[in-house]
Design an enzyme around this catalytic site. Structure first.
Site, mmCIF file in Angstrom:
data_model
loop_
_atom_site.group_PDB
_atom_site.id
_atom_site.type_symbol
_atom_site.label_atom_id
_atom_site.label_comp_id
_atom_site.label_asym_id
_atom_site.label_seq_id
_atom_site.Cartn_x
_atom_site.Cartn_y
_atom_site.Cartn_z
ATOM 1 N N SER A 125 0.850 -1.336 0.059
ATOM 2 C CA SER A 125 -0.354 0.146 -0.200
ATOM 3 C C SER A 125 1.311 1.207 -0.324
ATOM 4 C CB SER A 125 -1.058 -0.117 1.080
ATOM 5 O OG SER A 125 -0.236 -0.106 2.077
ATOM 6 N N GLY A 126 2.372 1.017 0.585
ATOM 7 C CA GLY A 126 2.913 2.466 0.655
ATOM 8 C C GLY A 126 3.195 2.867 1.603
ATOM 9 N N THR A 127 2.352 2.105 3.326
ATOM 10 C CA THR A 127 2.436 2.764 4.169
ATOM 11 C C THR A 127 3.369 2.921 4.464
ATOM 12 O OG1 THR A 127 0.466 1.309 4.695
ATOM 13 C CG2 THR A 127 1.703 1.796 6.305
ATOM 14 N N PRO A 131 3.262 12.380 13.828
ATOM 15 C CA PRO A 131 3.860 11.762 12.244
ATOM 16 C C PRO A 131 2.087 11.756 11.979
ATOM 17 C CG PRO A 131 4.968 10.703 14.101
ATOM 18 C CD PRO A 131 4.416 11.073 14.622
ATOM 19 N N ASN A 132 1.135 10.877 13.109
ATOM 20 C CA ASN A 132 0.003 10.668 12.817
ATOM 21 C C ASN A 132 -1.511 11.615 13.501
ATOM 22 O OD1 ASN A 132 1.771 8.296 13.679
ATOM 23 N ND2 ASN A 132 -0.079 7.154 11.892
ATOM 24 N N HIS A 142 12.303 -8.430 -45.871
ATOM 25 C CA HIS A 142 12.630 -8.985 -44.832
ATOM 26 C C HIS A 142 14.152 -8.879 -44.917
ATOM 27 C CE1 HIS A 142 9.079 -11.370 -45.726
ATOM 28 N NE2 HIS A 142 8.332 -10.736 -46.493
ATOM 29 N N SER A 156 36.308 0.890 -29.797
ATOM 30 C CA SER A 156 36.281 -0.325 -29.081
ATOM 31 C C SER A 156 38.145 -0.064 -28.620
ATOM 32 C CB SER A 156 37.691 -1.509 -30.844
ATOM 33 O OG SER A 156 38.335 -2.008 -30.567
ATOM 34 N N SER A 157 38.269 -0.944 -27.472
ATOM 35 C CA SER A 157 39.796 -0.649 -27.311
ATOM 36 C C SER A 157 40.724 -1.562 -27.479
ATOM 37 C CB SER A 157 39.733 -1.531 -25.444
ATOM 38 O OG SER A 157 39.234 -2.780 -25.390
ATOM 39 N N LYS A 217 37.751 2.529 -34.671
ATOM 40 C CA LYS A 217 36.608 2.311 -34.861
ATOM 41 C C LYS A 217 35.204 2.654 -34.271
ATOM 42 C CE LYS A 217 33.858 -2.670 -34.404
ATOM 43 N NZ LYS A 217 33.610 -1.989 -34.605
ATOM 44 N N THR A 218 34.482 3.231 -35.279
ATOM 45 C CA THR A 218 33.090 4.436 -35.035
ATOM 46 C C THR A 218 32.329 2.581 -34.646
ATOM 47 O OG1 THR A 218 33.988 5.553 -35.817
ATOM 48 C CG2 THR A 218 31.928 6.100 -34.940
ATOM 49 N N ASN A 219 31.778 3.294 -33.682
ATOM 50 C CA ASN A 219 29.982 2.449 -33.270
ATOM 51 C C ASN A 219 29.406 3.142 -32.730
ATOM 52 O OD1 ASN A 219 31.841 0.173 -33.385
ATOM 53 N ND2 ASN A 219 31.835 -0.373 -31.676
ATOM 54 N N GLU A 230 22.542 2.319 -29.804
ATOM 55 C CA GLU A 230 22.765 0.942 -28.536
ATOM 56 C C GLU A 230 22.900 1.102 -26.925
ATOM 57 O OE1 GLU A 230 26.356 -0.675 -29.175
ATOM 58 O OE2 GLU A 230 26.217 -1.632 -30.991
#
Length: 441
Positions: free
Chosen positions: A76-78, A102-103, A160, A291-292, A297-299, A304
């Protein structure tokens, strides 16, 4: 002993904490309720002032480190409600020099069962309007602009993953624009539903222990503080069902799925540069190493990352489906989880849409000549030119295409002059409605 001292022993302790937006919304609800109780002469004005000041501090994030109870708690999130009640009561007592409970004071005229479902809806609506909708509008603006800019850039269609009839890059981008436009429309519609709040329903929706005018006054205060035009709900429905939030989650799932598809198309168009499609460049992706181990190299890193976001949003939607089914009779029991998930979905999508728009769509550069060459090399064009050049010649051209020739090169080899080829192979006529064979006669 305070609730928040005992609860961690019984709840989960995963370290999953409520996001800033939900904490802000809880402070907002407590502030609005205190002011409503003041107008109804149910609380001493000094106590009200102290609760107001403490609630504002909660809204401003000054006590976030004290919101310690896990998201995976009582359904309930109490736990969240009591955690906030105790933070506000302790701080209000410090500010006023009075003992504020509080109550009895902070939670007056309320129950966790109406407060937390109200707060997560406020958070969801506010976050969508501040972050998700602007990000969605940004990507729509980019797609619309680029679809017009590249309306005459012809490329090979693919079905396809095989060569098909020509299409323009602008036409492809217009498909993305149209899909996300419908999503924006649906998002705005669903937000109006989520704006219906159950505050004032107290424990089971009847409003027992709350003044008859309490709901009206609280929502009035919330609207003055947010200008978001919230309204009262059928409290029995909105405390029992979370399906309005599930609809919001579903729209975000749809956006995620469509963005996933868009991302896949961009990855394929960007693939290469020499051994694959390579129809577009995305210069922004060159800003970090791909890339390491392979220098230079380009990604498609932003694309992603967006696909990962889409995957997460779809997964969270499934969790929301399960959370929405939790509960019996008068109460939903997936409130903390769906609240957490919705805000996370909104934040993830907002970031992904914004960066995909600015770094990928706005940053892409079509390789126009390469696209045109692919379009002219598609074997599917034989279907279009067969009625013009005749079946036998079309068959010969088909064999040449298999050997790697373009249709333009094949027609030239068969003796057609350049002006004749231009007339036969008018790609601009092939990306719009019409019957090319009849127009050649």
């Amino acid at each position: 002993m305070k609730y928040t001292e005992v609860a961690p022993k019984l709840f989960m302790n995963t370290g999953t904490r409520f996001p800033r937006k939900i904490i802000w919304a809880m402070g907002l609800v407590k502030l609005a309720c205190a002011r409503a109780n003041a107008k109804l002469n149910l609380l001493d004005k000094d106590i009200v002032k102290a609760i107001e000041d403490a609630s504002i501090e909660v809204m401003e994030g000054k006590h976030d480190e004290k919101v310690i109870l896990d998201v995976f708690q009582t359904g309930s999130g109490t736990g969240l409600n009591m955690n906030i009640n105790e933070i506000i009561a302790e701080r209000a007592s410090e500010l006023s020099g009075k003992k504020i409970h509080p109550n009895d004071h902070v939670n007056m005229s309320q129950s966790s069962n109406d407060v937390v479902p109200t707060a997560i809806r406020i958070a969801a609506v506010s976050n969508a309007i501040e972050n998700l909708i602007p990000s969605l509008r940004d990507i729509l603006s980019s797609l619309n602009e680029k679809s017009k800019e590249y309306d005459n850039v012809i490329k090979s269609g693919r079905t396809h993953l095989r060569d098909a009839l020509p299409i323009t890059l602008g036409q492809e981008l217009s498909a993305y624009y149209d899909a996300l436009s419908h999503d924006l429309e649906q998002l705005n519609n669903v937000i109006e539903y989520v704006k219906e709040l159950p505050i004032g329903g107290t424990a089971v929706g009847t409003g027992l222990n709350a003044h008859p005018k309490f709901t009206e006054l609280v929502i009035q205060e919330i609207n003055e503080l947010t200008s978001l035009n919230f309204k009262t709900s059928n409290k029995f429905r909105s405390m029992r069902f979370l399906t309005d939030l599930l609809l919001l989650s579903g729209v975000m799932r749809n956006i995620a799925i469509e963005v996933y598809r868009i991302g896949q198309d961009f990855r394929l168009m960007f693939s290469g540069p020499f051994t694959s499609i390579g129809e577009i460049d995305i210069p922004t992706q060159e800003e970090i190493a791909g890339s390491s181990i392979m220098p230079g190299k380009t990604n498609p890193v932003t694309v992603e990352a967006t696909l990962l976001v889409s995957s997460q949003v779809v997964g969270l939607d499934h969790a929301n489906q399960m959370a929405s089914m939790l509960g019996e009779f008068e109460l939903a029991m997936g409130v903390p989880l769906i609240g957490y998930n919705i805000i996370l979905q909104e934040n993830l999508l907002s970031e992904a849409l914004r960066k995909f728009s600015s770094l990928v769509i706005n940053g892409m550069k079509p390789n126009v000549e390469k696209m045109k060459r692919y379009a002219e090399s598609s074997p599917s064009l034989i279907t279009v030119i067969s009625p013009i050049v005749g079946y036998d010649k079309a068959s010969q051209i088909g064999k040449m295409l298999v050997k790697g020739m373009s249709i333009r090169e094949a027609l030239r080899e068969m003796g057609f002059k350049d002006e004749e080829i231009d007339k036969i192979l008018d790609l601009q006529q092939l990306v719009k409605p019409g019957i090319p064979a009849k127009s050649q006669k």
